[in-house]
Design an enzyme around this catalytic site. Structure first.
Site, PDB file in Angstrom:
ATOM      1  N   GLY A 105       0.827  -1.171  -0.030  1.00  0.00           N
ATOM      2  CA  GLY A 105      -0.013   0.043   0.009  1.00  0.00           C
ATOM      3  C   GLY A 105       0.909   1.201  -0.057  1.00  0.00           C
ATOM      4  N   GLU A 111       5.206   2.585   8.491  1.00  0.00           N
ATOM      5  CA  GLU A 111       4.593   1.276   9.260  1.00  0.00           C
ATOM      6  C   GLU A 111       6.046   0.778   9.797  1.00  0.00           C
ATOM      7  OE1 GLU A 111       1.484  -0.488   6.190  1.00  0.00           O
ATOM      8  OE2 GLU A 111       3.372  -0.720   5.495  1.00  0.00           O
TER       9      GLU A 111
HETATM   10  C1  5RP Z   1       0.815  -1.368   3.396  1.00  0.00           C
HETATM   11  C2  5RP Z   1       1.178  -2.624   3.878  1.00  0.00           C
HETATM   12  C3  5RP Z   1      -0.142  -3.604   3.838  1.00  0.00           C
HETATM   13  O1  5RP Z   1       0.082  -4.201   5.183  1.00  0.00           O
HETATM   14  C4  5RP Z   1       0.310  -4.612   2.887  1.00  0.00           C
HETATM   15  O2  5RP Z   1       0.472  -4.252   1.678  1.00  0.00           O
HETATM   16  C5  5RP Z   1      -0.802  -5.847   2.989  1.00  0.00           C
HETATM   17  O3  5RP Z   1      -1.906  -5.192   2.457  1.00  0.00           O
HETATM   18  P1  5RP Z   1      -3.205  -5.883   2.428  1.00  0.00           P
HETATM   19  O4  5RP Z   1      -3.861  -6.113   3.850  1.00  0.00           O
HETATM   20  O5  5RP Z   1      -4.420  -5.041   1.806  1.00  0.00           O
HETATM   21  O6  5RP Z   1      -3.216  -7.183   1.669  1.00  0.00           O
HETATM   22  O7  5RP Z   1       2.139  -2.875   4.059  1.00  0.00           O
HETATM   23  O8  5RP Z   1       1.868  -0.569   2.958  1.00  0.00           O
END
Ligand code: 5RP
Length: 231
Positions: A105, A111
């Site tokens: 994302g 994060e």
């Molecule tokens: C965003 C992230 C998300 O936690 C990762 O991409 C998982 O996304 P999703 O829960 O939509 O599968 O690291 O930067």
């Protein structure tokens, strides 16, 4: 992807989120993840808050901040806290050593800072996220735009093939105003080593390999959950 598998994944995300929020205690500072799995946790936390739980959230993205605020969760900036009691976030891949690829994302930098401040980092995931070896999902690398060409060359010295993430016809821009370079390293034999190597590249703000940052992974499997802890 068919509708049934999306429904199953959503169920798995939801049951994992419900299990994860049980770790939150009254007066905790709670890191709020980003993505479609973390969404379910934020909705569950908002429900607990409506029922009287007192917590303050630290969001990992602008999107999560807006969602949490709209659901009535009080927020703190990450510069206002020294530690975070528990964070619930998602991942793009995890292995049994609890190493992760994150950043699908584009929120990997915030994060990672939130995870680094956190005492108990809980990752929630549907069953498709579990892998033997990380690397089928390309590693997101957040790059300061003026250093893009240099960083791409350095990534290729590490056998990484980087592609600037796009949003339509223009580069995707992170919350921190940077590019995301999705980088294919093939299957990753030594995540800790690669993580260290990526940390050495000037112009890389952060990368999506999360090594030794996770306390537990709660994975939904159908309507059940499986918990993986550090060993
Ligand atoms: C965003 C992230 C998300 O936690 C990762 O991409 C998982 O996304 P999703 O829960 O939509 O599968 O690291 O930067």
């Amino acid at each position: 992807m068919d509708i049934q598998s999306t429904e199953t994944k959503d169920l798995e995300k939801q049951v994992a989120a419900r299990e994860a929020v049980k770790f939150i205690k009254n007066n905790d500072i709670v890191g709020l993840g980003t993505g479609s799995t973390a969404y379910f946790a934020i909705v569950e936390i908002a429900e607990l808050v409506r029922n009287g739980l007192k917590i303050k959230g630290v969001p990992t993205s602008e999107h999560t901040a807006a969602l949490a605020t709209s659901l009535g969760i009080e927020l703190l900036d990450m510069n206002e806290v020294n530690t975070i009691d528990v964070t619930i976030d998602g991942a793009d891949e995890f292995d049994e050593q609890l190493n992760l690829i994150k950043g699908g994302g584009g929120a990997l930098f915030r994060e990672k800072i939130v995870a680094s401040l956190t005492k108990k980092e809980i990752i929630i995931a549907d069953a498709a996220k579990k892998v033997e070896k990380l690397g089928a999902f390309r590693v997101p690398v957040e790059v300061v735009p003026l250093a893009l060409n240099y960083v791409l060359q350095e990534l290729s010295k590490l056998n990484g093939v980087g592609t600037v993430r796009m949003k339509g016809n223009v580069p995707f821009i992170s919350d921190n105003h940077n590019y995301i370079v999705d980088t294919d390293f093939g299957l990753i034999e030594n995540a800790a080593f690669l993580s260290g190597s990526l940390n050495q590249i000037d112009g890389v703000l952060a990368h999506g390999l999360f090594v030794n940052l996770t306390s537990i992974v709660i994975m939904g499997k159908g309507s059940e959950t499986v918990t993986y802890a550090k060993h």
